[in-house]
Design an enzyme around this catalytic site. Structure first.
Site, short mmCIF file in Angstrom:
data_model
loop_
_atom_site.label_atom_id
_atom_site.label_comp_id
_atom_site.label_asym_id
_atom_site.label_seq_id
_atom_site.Cartn_x
_atom_site.Cartn_y
_atom_site.Cartn_z
N ASP A 180 0.84 -1.18 0.00
CA ASP A 180 0.00 0.00 0.00
C ASP A 180 0.88 1.24 0.00
OD1 ASP A 180 -2.55 -0.97 -0.14
OD2 ASP A 180 -2.72 -1.28 2.02
N SER B 93 -11.89 22.78 9.31
CA SER B 93 -12.99 21.81 9.30
C SER B 93 -13.15 21.29 7.88
CB SER B 93 -14.29 22.43 9.79
OG SER B 93 -14.80 23.35 8.84
N MET C 263 -10.66 25.23 5.34
CA MET C 263 -9.83 26.41 5.52
C MET C 263 -9.60 26.62 7.01
SD MET C 263 -10.43 30.15 3.77
CE MET C 263 -12.01 30.38 4.58
#
Length: 731
Positions: free
Chosen positions: A325, A397, A402
């Site tokens: 991965d 958030s 931002m």
């Protein structure tokens, strides 16, 4: 509350070279293993190793002959044959004892605990919320069964293996993994599995039991590290068949030798014939074969990897293709800030200050990496509470994409304070914020110094350039007072390849192993990371079906495939792979599908596992070469000794100039026993593994263990003969 920021901790995974722990043979080790080695002399157990079973039968026969017709020679041969058998069982017992200490510590975690079993109807006990509020009854952990639900709160021990179906908690797994740092276990993801005997440190979880008492993960570990469930591997079985065949051939050869000796008037005693047989058959590798296999699995256990079978360890040594991965294996788990790209007319220091300020409320790993970059690469100081007095932090958030800070102001040229607002985020949302202040981010000169009319276009060009390289661009902007906001530049976030991986992939390539990076990223991003890491191939935008199809395609081409995974969606591919390494933090489905479990949940360990598997095969091959080669010297010791009286011409074969027929035969038998104990540390430690081609490896083995196995007995037997010839009755 203090907002002092420290540099983000490094998450670099150090990849130690694949070298086994030192396997010294101490007197204490021998003393602890001696009782077990004596028990292994039971013929009902010994017959499983045909070579050593023949030696044991020969020892018993010579003992009887020594009693019937006593002589110093007969008793010395009988005693050293028993010592040879004992050294063989001692090698296996010492190998098993190395896992016994770890098994004891694991067994200490299996104390019976009290569990709070959830009571309720079938509908109430179905997956959902509110399970912890249902009534509970206290039962012993030994009375829990698959499907039972238990509530575990902070300070309590998890009573059995299971999956978290409700809640999230911090869990101390140090008793199992040895890692002191707690881990997070929560429902609804790929980190739901918990192990019995571990302790909940915070909060509360509801666990659905997935293993019956006595069949837990720890039980399986104990059985495996003690060797009680170790099954012989296909290669080991094949080598045993070869050794048994050679033993039968030499047994027939010795049996037919007596009639020829009688015909030649050189009749041999049964003691001499038994000694000849023992020296002819490959006793060295026969004695060490089991210890080599046990030690190989033990090396994995010491690295906190549980192999469900020796077959998986051997398969790791023959792997042709490695599926890795990208995230968390080839790169760090989160993207990191790598550089700042100032807009025209903006100083790098000013952009660094704004990037640091706008990331103070960004608690994501990416946000912390920006603060770290501004401090280490641009010399920005750690901000204190005084420096941020009156500031309003705007946290990051997923909705706003931002983060930023609103500062109360600083004096302008006229001395009047002006408020300052700084923002950092995705280009589109920062552009939108700039427009909301009256600025124009995509062109023009609004809000910018004269002489730099294309600031917006330059920033957009940097955004496109970072994206084309597979990175993530974040734009930084600021507003002073009531003036329109302006763009300051771009932060380049990128997947950072872990240190040392480029060299490790080069080693794998030298061994003929092809590496494939598996990622959900687009092809452009995937190719950039693959080229930087030195990976051979890429599977981009991969789904579980794509992984499974790739493994099957490689296997149809005759390749052995290894991969690591932790989620339920990895289970089909883990089950299909020849070596499937499941992470301990992963789901129960993943752990059941794989044939190895990594207790540290470090996917990069797959590279070490391949090295350990190859080391096991190399050790077995090297000692087999040594065993067969050192038989040549024994022929020169015993054959002339047997027939030199009847055929004096054979004295020319006595190249070692051994003192007498009795001393020659005795010296060969003594060396045959001592070489076993001399090689036990090498069997436990393993032959040093180097990433070279198969041809180079074969050449190295022939020079070191082939030539060494040929020369060492000539020297050893001669030295022993010098001592033996001083013993009355052996001269």
């Amino acid at each position: 509350m203090s907002t002092t920021l420290q540099p983000a901790p490094s998450t670099a995974t150090e990849l130690p070279p694949v070298a086994p722990p030192r396997g010294s043979l101490t007197w204490r080790t021998v003393r602890d293993a001696l009782p077990a080695s004596l028990r292994k002399l039971d013929p009902r157990r010994m017959w499983r190793v045909p070579v050593m079973f023949v030696v044991e039968v020969g020892a018993a026969l010579t003992t009887v002959l020594a009693v019937v017709d006593p002589s110093v020679f007969a008793w010395v041969i009988a005693v050293w044959l028993w010592i040879t058998v004992l050294f063989a069982t001692l090698a296996e017992a010492v190998a098993e004892s190395r896992g016994r200490a770890q098994a004891s510590s694991l067994r200490a975690t299996q104390r019976t605990t009290t569990a709070r079993k959830v009571q309720g109807t079938a509908d109430q006990l179905a997956y959902g919320s509110g399970l912890a509020s249902l009534p509970t009854v206290e039962v012993a952990s030994s009375q829990l069964h698959v499907g039972d639900l238990v509530v575990v709160t902070a300070g309590e021990t998890i009573p059995g293996d299971g999956d978290v179906v409700e809640g999230v908690a911090s869990v101390d797994e140090s008793a199992i993994t040895g890692e002191s740092a707690p881990v997070i276990r929560e429902s609804g993801g790929d980190r739901t599995a918990v192990t019995g005997g571990t302790t909940v440190l915070s909060d509360q979880i509801v666990v659905r039991i997935t293993a019956e008492p006595g069949r837990t993960f720890v039980d399986r570990m104990i059985a495996l590290v003690e060797g009680s469930e170790r099954q012989k591997t296909p290669n080991e079985i094949a080598l045993n068949v070869l050794l048994a065949s050679l033993t039968i051939i030499f047994l027939l050869a010795v049996a037919t030798l007596q009639p020829m000796a009688v015909y030649s008037h050189a009749r041999q005693s049964l003691v001499v014939l038994v000694a000849l047989l023992v020296c002819l058959i490959p006793t060295t590798i026969g004695a060490l074969l089991s210890a080599i296999g046990i030690a190989g699995m033990d090396r994995l256990v010491q690295r906190n990897v549980l192999a469900m079978s020796g077959r998986a360890v051997e398969a790791a040594g023959d792997v042709d293709v490695l599926l890795l991965d990208k995230t968390g294996t080839i790169t760090y788990g989160n993207r990191r800030a790598s550089e700042l790209l100032p807009a025209p007319g903006v100083e790098a220091g000013h952009l660094a200050e704004a990037a640091q300020l706008s990331s103070l409320a960004d608690e994501t790993p990416e946000g912390r990496s920006i603060v770290d970059l501004t401090q280490t690469a641009y010399g920005r100081p750690v901000l204190t509470d005084d420096a941020l007095a009156g500031a309003t932090l705007v946290p990051f958030s997923a909705a706003t994409r931002m983060s930023g800070v609103d500062l109360p102001g600083r004096p302008d040229d006229g001395g009047a304070p002006q408020a300052r607002r700084v923002r950092k985020g995705a280009a589109s949302v920062v552009h939108q914020w700039v427009r909301s202040t009256g600025g124009e981010p995509t062109g023009g000169t609004a809000g910018h110094p004269a002489g730099h009319p294309l600031v917006g276009q330059a920033v957009d060009a940097d955004v496109e350039s970072v994206s084309a390289q597979g990175g993530t661009p974040l734009v930084v902007a600021e507003q002073i007072g009531d003036a329109p906001a302006r763009l300051l530049g771009v932060v380049h976030l990128k997947d950072v390849v872990k240190e040392g991986l480029v060299e490790r992939f080069a080693e794998l390539r030298a061994m003929g192993i092809r590496t494939v990076m598996v990622t959900g990223d687009n092809k452009v991003t995937a190719r950039v990371i693959a080229d930087e890491a030195g990976v051979d191939d890429v599977l981009a935008e991969a789904t579980p079906e794509d992984k499974l199809a790739l493994i099957r395609r490689e296997q149809k081409g005759g390749k052995l495939v290894a991969m690591a995974g932790d989620g339920t969606n990895d289970a089909p591919a883990l089950a299909q792979a020849d070596v499937g390494v499941a992470m301990s933090t992963g789901t129960t489905a993943a752990k059941e599908a794989g044939n190895m479990v990594d207790l540290d949940s470090d996917p990069t360990k797959l590279i070490e596992i391949v090295g350990i598997g190859k080391q096991l095969l190399i050790t077995r091959g090297a000692l087999t070469t040594f065993s067969i080669a050192n038989d040549v010297a024994k022929y020169f010791a015993i054959i002339p000794a047997m027939f030199v009286l009847a055929f004096p011409q054979l004295h020319v074969l006595n190249v070692m100039h051994l003192h007498s027929p009795q001393s020659a035969i005795t010296s060969a038998i003594v060396f045959n026993a001592l070489v076993i104990v001399a090689l036990i540390p090498l069997a436990l430690r393993g032959v040093r593994y180097r990433a070279v081609s198969a041809v180079a490896l074969l050449r190295r083995n022939l020079w070191i263990y082939g030539l060494g196995g040929l020369v060492a007995p000539f020297v050893g037997i001669k030295l022993i003969d010098l001592v033996v010839s001083l013993v009355p009755g052996l001269r």
